[in-house]
Enzyme design. Structure first.
Site, short mmCIF file in Angstrom:
data_model
loop_
_atom_site.label_atom_id
_atom_site.label_comp_id
_atom_site.label_asym_id
_atom_site.label_seq_id
_atom_site.Cartn_x
_atom_site.Cartn_y
_atom_site.Cartn_z
N ASP A 52 9.60 -5.87 50.40
CA ASP A 52 8.87 -6.29 51.59
C ASP A 52 8.89 -7.82 51.66
OD1 ASP A 52 7.26 -6.16 53.81
OD2 ASP A 52 5.53 -5.28 52.80
N CYS A 80 4.63 4.50 57.63
CA CYS A 80 3.44 4.19 56.84
C CYS A 80 2.25 3.90 57.75
CB CYS A 80 3.72 3.00 55.93
SG CYS A 80 2.52 2.83 54.59
#
Length: 216
Positions: free
Chosen positions: A130, A7
């Site tokens: 996360d 990412c």
């Protein structure tokens, strides 16, 4: 095989390294406060470097329809990642309106945080688990911190999911072992400076996630 998402791609070297290493997904950040943010035009140019290859993922934080439309008009996203405080209803609305699969990021710090997944499961296609941002954090996400990977071990997660937060080439194999994750997401852990991807670290991360020793 463990799925890998790289990412925060901002330049050709990072995009090419992720594709060449065999990452299944590359993430473009469409959130201007982030040091990894790109414009729709910049993401379109990077994506055009390769026909096919990794799934293009767009990371958004509480986006408006206009913001989503501006990106989707020029970038062939295969997945919309919602990393803000989007409600269940908003996730369902985005998925239905744009016809693109949705991945909802959920911050995890304690076992009870996993309970939120049940409500979102019917309206999203994936989860990204996360670390919950620390108090006072200016950016969403784990901010390079990890949550206790053992919290997901043996848990039934109601959609395919990626593990994120504090992962590096040195820690990812152990993170997979402890968490039971079938996929991982990394950003700062493969950078040589804030927002600047290191091609060598990308290759090492993908190899480590698949239990292969990679050397340049």
């Amino acid at each position: 095989m463990t799925e890998v998402k790289i990412c925060g791609i901002r330049d050709a070297a990072g995009f090419d390294a992720a594709a060449e290493a065999g990452a299944e997904m590359v993430g473009f950040v469409f959130y201007p406060p982030s040091p990894r943010a790109v414009t729709p035009a910049e993401a379109a140019a990077l994506s055009a470097r390769l026909e096919g290859g990794p799934l293009r993922v767009g990371l958004f934080v509480d986006p408006t329809d206009a913001e989503l439309e501006a990106v989707l008009a020029v970038v062939p996203l295969g997945l919309i990642q919602l990393h803000g405080a989007e409600s269940v209803a908003r996730c369902a609305e985005i998925r239905a309106r744009f016809g693109v699969p949705v991945m909802k990021a959920v911050g995890i710090a304690a076992p009870e945080d996993l309970e939120a997944l049940a409500a979102y499961a019917p309206v999203v296609d994936r989860f990204l688990l996360d670390a919950k941002p620390p108090a006072g954090a200016s950016l969403p996400g784990g901010n390079a911190a990890a949550f206790d990977w053992r919290l997901t071990a043996g848990r039934v997660i109601p959609r395919p999911w990626l593990l994120a937060g504090g992962l590096t080439p040195e820690t990812v194999a152990e993170a997979i072992r402890q968490s039971g994750a079938a996929g991982v997401d990394v950003s700062s852990g493969v950078e040589r400076a804030r927002g600047v991807k290191d091609p060598g670290r990308i290759r090492e991360f993908v190899g480590a996630a698949r239990h292969i020793i990679c050397r340049q």
